[in-house]
Design a protein around this motif. Structure first.
Motif, mmCIF file in Angstrom:
data_model
loop_
_atom_site.group_PDB
_atom_site.id
_atom_site.type_symbol
_atom_site.label_atom_id
_atom_site.label_comp_id
_atom_site.label_asym_id
_atom_site.label_seq_id
_atom_site.Cartn_x
_atom_site.Cartn_y
_atom_site.Cartn_z
ATOM 1 N N GLU A 336 0.827 -1.204 0.000
ATOM 2 C CA GLU A 336 0.000 0.000 0.000
ATOM 3 C C GLU A 336 0.862 1.254 0.000
ATOM 4 O O GLU A 336 0.547 2.251 -0.675
ATOM 5 C CB GLU A 336 -0.923 -0.019 1.216
ATOM 6 C CG GLU A 336 -2.030 -1.053 1.107
ATOM 7 C CD GLU A 336 -2.859 -1.128 2.369
ATOM 8 O OE1 GLU A 336 -2.472 -0.451 3.359
ATOM 9 O OE2 GLU A 336 -3.861 -1.861 2.397
ATOM 10 N N GLU A 337 1.969 1.171 0.807
ATOM 11 C CA GLU A 337 2.864 2.326 0.841
ATOM 12 C C GLU A 337 3.513 2.567 -0.521
ATOM 13 O O GLU A 337 3.664 3.710 -0.967
ATOM 14 C CB GLU A 337 3.947 2.110 1.906
ATOM 15 C CG GLU A 337 3.418 2.216 3.324
ATOM 16 C CD GLU A 337 4.490 1.906 4.352
ATOM 17 O OE1 GLU A 337 5.594 1.489 3.941
ATOM 18 O OE2 GLU A 337 4.233 2.091 5.563
ATOM 19 N N LYS A 339 2.203 1.718 -3.437
ATOM 20 C CA LYS A 339 1.157 2.262 -4.328
ATOM 21 C C LYS A 339 0.945 3.742 -4.055
ATOM 22 O O LYS A 339 0.745 4.548 -4.976
ATOM 23 C CB LYS A 339 -0.140 1.499 -4.117
ATOM 24 C CG LYS A 339 -0.132 0.103 -4.727
ATOM 25 C CD LYS A 339 -1.479 -0.586 -4.503
ATOM 26 C CE LYS A 339 -1.483 -1.970 -5.106
ATOM 27 N NZ LYS A 339 -2.776 -2.665 -4.896
ATOM 28 N N GLU A 340 0.985 4.053 -2.752
ATOM 29 C CA GLU A 340 0.784 5.458 -2.383
ATOM 30 C C GLU A 340 1.923 6.319 -2.924
ATOM 31 O O GLU A 340 1.699 7.436 -3.440
ATOM 32 C CB GLU A 340 0.731 5.558 -0.848
ATOM 33 C CG GLU A 340 0.355 6.915 -0.304
ATOM 34 C CD GLU A 340 -1.089 7.258 -0.613
ATOM 35 O OE1 GLU A 340 -1.370 8.456 -0.760
ATOM 36 O OE2 GLU A 340 -1.928 6.332 -0.738
ATOM 37 N N GLU A 341 3.157 5.751 -2.837
ATOM 38 C CA GLU A 341 4.311 6.483 -3.372
ATOM 39 C C GLU A 341 4.208 6.627 -4.887
ATOM 40 O O GLU A 341 4.508 7.689 -5.446
ATOM 41 C CB GLU A 341 5.614 5.756 -3.012
ATOM 42 C CG GLU A 341 5.964 5.872 -1.542
ATOM 43 C CD GLU A 341 7.202 5.067 -1.197
ATOM 44 O OE1 GLU A 341 7.776 4.446 -2.117
ATOM 45 O OE2 GLU A 341 7.612 5.059 -0.011
ATOM 46 N N LYS A 343 1.468 6.676 -6.621
ATOM 47 C CA LYS A 343 0.391 7.635 -6.891
ATOM 48 C C LYS A 343 0.912 9.063 -6.727
ATOM 49 O O LYS A 343 0.629 9.960 -7.557
ATOM 50 C CB LYS A 343 -0.756 7.363 -5.930
ATOM 51 C CG LYS A 343 -1.958 8.236 -6.181
ATOM 52 C CD LYS A 343 -3.069 7.867 -5.202
ATOM 53 C CE LYS A 343 -4.280 8.796 -5.414
ATOM 54 N NZ LYS A 343 -5.356 8.503 -4.452
ATOM 55 N N GLU A 344 1.695 9.254 -5.637
ATOM 56 C CA GLU A 344 2.247 10.586 -5.394
ATOM 57 C C GLU A 344 3.223 10.974 -6.498
ATOM 58 O O GLU A 344 3.233 12.134 -6.966
ATOM 59 C CB GLU A 344 2.948 10.604 -4.029
ATOM 60 C CG GLU A 344 1.996 10.535 -2.863
ATOM 61 C CD GLU A 344 2.719 10.476 -1.525
ATOM 62 O OE1 GLU A 344 3.976 10.422 -1.549
ATOM 63 O OE2 GLU A 344 2.056 10.468 -0.466
#
Length: 366
Positions: A336-337, A339-341, A343-344
């Motif tokens: 998840e981290e 994916k979040e990175e 996305k950012e």
């Protein structure tokens, strides 16, 4: 006298017992005594086919402030029999402490009944009771099953052999040697006593009258020698050996023949051999029981180990499962981290792209 009065009161109280036991008190010449008669009807038939008699005896002339009673059995109801002058009082389970002024005879009758029962169940209390050296014994304390023999004892006094008249009494298990009581012809003074199993060997001397007895002592390197002269030596030896065989002892007999050669006989009774076999059997049974117990203990240990292993496995499985779940959670969190990175990063790139577009438009317009 106050203590003697107390004992006399207790004997009077005993006489009123509800057990069916007869108690006949007698007080004569400073001696308090009571004959206790236990009727066979209150005993098991296997124990005795006759009434069993005991004698309680308290000497008021004793030097002790609290003279301890003596208890004698007068009936040879068991084997080995106890009607041989031994004091049985201290064998009783409820003996009281006279020096603390406690009642000595309160439970005497119950104690005697219990003693008879235990004696019967154990098949004879062989070495129970006590004898007291240099004390006087009434000849009537010894039942007719005891053999009484007049002998002479040879003692070395100042380098000279002196002969003394003695009375020898043989019971089922004991050898007792007495001197005379000059004040009372019915009394004997105990000079020596031992059980037959203390005989190491017997020597028959060449005069056909003298016997040398070798007695074991606490000092294993030395023995006590006793020379006795008999009018009928062979009769004594025959009687002694019969008692030994019946009871179950063994020892050596040595004698000098006409050629001055030592002849040796080894006496081991059938009873003794039987006892040895019984002891061997008991030992085997004990070993078998011990082995069984060890096997059971091993089985219990193995079971405990299996239970422990099972428990450890379950704990390991739980730990493994918990570890796997935790690992999955960590991996999921990392994913998840990531994916979040991503996305950012994507948003950041789009922002930069948009900024670049604006810059290009501004240049064109200019």
């Amino acid at each position: 006298m106050q203590f003697m009065d107390q004992l006399e009161e207790q004997i009077d109280k005993m006489a009123k017992n509800k057990l069916g036991i007869e108690v006949n008190k007698n007080f004569s010449r400073g001696v308090l005594s009571a004959e206790i008669i236990i009727p066979k009807k209150i005993l098991k038939n296997e124990i005795s086919n006759e009434d069993i008699k005991f004698l309680i005896f308290i000497d008021s002339f004793s030097l002790s402030l609290y003279p301890i009673p003596k208890l004698y059995c007068l009936t040879p109801y068991c084997f080995p029999h106890l009607a041989d002058g031994r004091d049985l009082f201290k064998e009783l389970s409820n003996v009281r402490d006279a020096e603390k002024d406690e009642l000595l005879l309160d439970h005497l009758l119950e104690d005697i009944l219990e003693f008879i029962k235990i004696n019967f169940e154990r098949g004879g209390l062989i070495f129970c009771g006590e004898y007291y050296l240099e004390e006087k014994y009434d000849v009537n304390l010894f039942n007719n099953k005891c053999k009484k023999i007049l002998v002479k004892q040879c003692l070395n006094i100042n380098g000279k052999i002196v002969k003394f008249n003695r009375t020898l009494i043989l019971s089922d298990v004991h050898f007792l040697l007495f001197g005379k009581d000059k004040s009372n012809k019915n009394n004997l003074v105990l000079l020596f006593w031992a059980s037959f199993n203390n005989i190491e060997k017997i020597q028959k001397l060449k005069d056909n009258k003298t016997v040398m007895l070798h007695w074991a002592t606490k000092d294993k390197d030395n023995c006590y020698l006793m020379n006795l002269i008999f009018t009928k030596r062979e009769e004594f030896l025959k009687d002694l050996l019969e008692r030994v065989k019946t009871f179950g002892m063994n020892f050596d007999v040595y004698k000098l023949n006409n050629m001055n050669e030592v002849e040796h006989e080894k006496f081991t009774s059938d009873f003794q051999l039987k006892k040895i076999k019984e002891n061997e059997k008991e030992q085997k049974d004990e070993n078998k029981d011990e082995k069984k117990e060890e096997e059971e203990e091993d089985d219990d240990d193995e079971k405990d180990n299996n239970d422990d292993n099972k428990k450890n496995k379950i704990e390991n499985d739980i730990s493994t499962k918990e570890g796997s779940e935790k690992k999955e959670e960590e991996e999921k969190k990392e994913e998840e981290e990531e994916k979040e990175e991503e996305k950012e990063d994507k948003e950041e790139k789009e922002d930069k792209k948009e900024e670049n577009g604006l810059d290009i438009n501004a240049n064109i317009n200019n």
